[in-house]
Design an enzyme around this catalytic site. Structure first.
Site: not given
Lengths: 384, 384
Positions: B92, B275, B313, B315, B318, B344
């Site tokens: 940015d 984002d 989940c 991930c 998890c 996560h």
């Protein structure tokens, strides 16, 4: 005892290389154990530890008793399941922690009354209660509850604490024996390690080692009360004495010792296992071990330094990141910096012990040690 | 421009699924970009991001200009090399950051004078200087310097800022054009994205979108000044307006928007890139996204909860850890907890966008969105 086995493959003077088998797998010795005080090696993931070659890690009974509570850990299936570490684990007994609570604890023959460092609540540890805590935690190796004293203590103080530790060992062993006859709840077998105390007094250390040795057929032996304020030559001298007294065919664990130079000197004196918070604590403060001594990554000289922390290192930090980047992470208080230096430092000690095993195998431990120490100690440590 | 390509594979009303190709690889859209403010996505490792499927990440020109300095990043080979992220990066322009420095900045037609939030030192950003900073950082996509205003600003204020942003866009483009003719120092090509401003005023947004569209053949388009204090229905309404004005065949990036429900609503309105710091910032505060809404892991109800954060989940948190363990990490202030929840939450948004692509492919984006939102918003958010 058949769930544990220690085999020495290579002898080289007092030093040796071997394999310590536990219910949760093997440990190639000599080995450095990273410290997972509160069921996590600070700033690291269990996957980081596996990837860098760590085999056995440590948990602290005192800290886990207070948070989250050993009852919680037990309900969650024990420390292995709770923290997702399926390799060997050792828990200390809290002896070192409660004796560090200067002014907040009272020692009696029964045990220690102390106030929690978290909320000031009154608590008591006895040999029996600590065994129950370590049983709840479920580590492979559990340390006896012992009486730890400052490194410079006089002989009378050291004798008193050493003899009390021996009496407490018997009570720990009795408590563990009661579980063994308890068939209602089968649990993974745990090996109780006694701890040799005696301060820096050779005769006390010799007596303690003999008493411990003669009091049972122990899977392994702890050597406690070192690296607690005494001079390094005193520590090395005591290690020589203890090495001569303990059975050669069992692993010896030098508690709380973990600077690189101490590991090398310990291996030469027959030590098989080490642990210390130094690599992670120093890492979080910005200090990195390198083959050429310590460096402080926060220093401005590293601002645009493209080299890795240590050009001889193949850890996950050194393979990917420059000193300049890691310095930036510390300057900006970024969490990744804490992880990268912790990871590097633990890797450094794990690899150091692997190199020591190789030197042992080659019968060159003395030459290797001298060369290693000369290079490591050759440069002044950068100010921290 | 040939170093960038955007291909739409599936249209479903305003929503679309596509591929955005950049010099550092592909981004399957719609996509969530994790924010690496200071050249690190807070508490995560680049390997974590790759493993969870992140393709493009973001850096902040303002923060990197102050620390370590864009000159340092350039000397280190650019942001990709510096932070060991070889995938696409967007930076940015610092517009949002300097306009957040209420009372510490002065806007003129030339640019913005402001005081660093770190040391109070006086600094100035102009469209030209920001382009040079973003050139030094070397991201694939660089955002124009724009004039950001609060979400509730009146029409006159919004018009002034929007028109200034358009004039600054021309200066940014001129500066970039100068580099393109500079053959002395070949660098990886960078795509300049304009930013559509205009507050919550439809006519201003329509005019800004048309002016931007007519001012050049842009690789993609930023939509700025949303999620800055306005009501959600206002944001959705403005997205509908902008969707109708921007070319369909270029990616649209909705800046700073990243709550799960906003991503779903944005995708339905033709947005391709998002984002937000929300997943990592909330993660560090103990809040986890789940399919059934947010949960606060610090609550005592999770003390011995063996379930993962989110039973749907897969991930790295998890798959391995219980709510009880992660709660313990937060209670004990352990760094691993910050990493696990950040990981996560970013995984949650990356996967959400993957699911949206699948729904688009199946032509079921509306039904999928309704079902997803109904379940996510069905339970009250636990108090934080």
């Amino acid at each position: 005892m058949s769930d544990f086995r220690f085999t020495i493959h290579d002898d080289d003077g007092a030093a040796r290389a071997g394999v310590f088998l536990t219910p949760h797998g093997r440990v190639d010795t000599p080995a450095f154990m990273a410290v997972g005080t509160l069921a996590t090696v600070k700033a690291l993931d269990p996957d980081d530890l596996r990837a860098l070659g760590a085999q056995m890690i440590l948990g602290n009974a005192y800290h886990l008793h207070l948070r989250p509570g050993d009852d919680v850990v037990r309900e969650m299936g024990g420390l292995h399941a709770f923290m997702a570490w399926d390799g060997p684990i050792l828990t200390d007994s809290g002896g070192f922690q409660v004796f560090s609570l200067e002014g907040l604890r009272t020692v009696s023959e029964d045990g220690v009354e102390f106030r929690s460092h978290l909320d000031g609540s009154l608590r008591a540890f006895t040999p029996e209660s600590v065994m129950r805590i370590e049983r709840n935690l479920g580590a492979d190796v559990i340390m006896q509850f012992d009486h730890v004293i400052p490194g410079q203590s006089d002989e009378a103080t050291a004798r008193d604490a050493s003899e009390r530790s021996l009496r407490w060992l018997a009570r720990c062993a009795d408590e563990v024996a009661r579980w063994r006859s308890d068939t209602d709840e089968p649990r993974s077998p745990q090996a109780l390690f006694p701890i040799v105390q005696g301060g820096i007094h050779e005769s006390l250390r010799r007596a303690a080692a003999r008493s411990v040795r003669d009091s049972g057929d122990w899977v392994g032996y702890g050597i406690g009360g070192l690296s607690v304020g005494e001079a390094k030559p005193d520590m090395y001298r005591i290690l020589d004495v203890v090495d001569g007294e303990l059975p050669r065919d069992r692993p010896r664990y030098l508690m709380g010792v973990g600077f690189p130079e101490d590991l090398v000197e310990g291996v030469r004196r027959g030590v098989d296992l080490f642990d210390c918070v130094a690599p992670t604590r120093m890492g979080r403060n910005g200090a990195a071990f390198t083959r050429d001594g310590r460096l402080n990554i926060k220093r401005s000289e590293f601002r645009v330094d493209k080299r890795p922390l240590d050009e001889d290192c193949d850890c996950a930090a050194c393979r990917r990141f420059s000193r300049a980047y890691i310095r930036h992470l510390f300057t900006a208080d970024e969490i990744l910096g804490l992880r990268l230096l912790s990871l590097h430092n633990v890797h450094f000690l794990v690899r150091l012990m692997r190199d020591a095993r190789d030197a042992n195998r080659g019968g060159t431990i003395d030459a290797w040690s001298e060369e290693w120490l000369a290079r490591y100690l050759s440069r002044p440590v950068t100010s921290e």
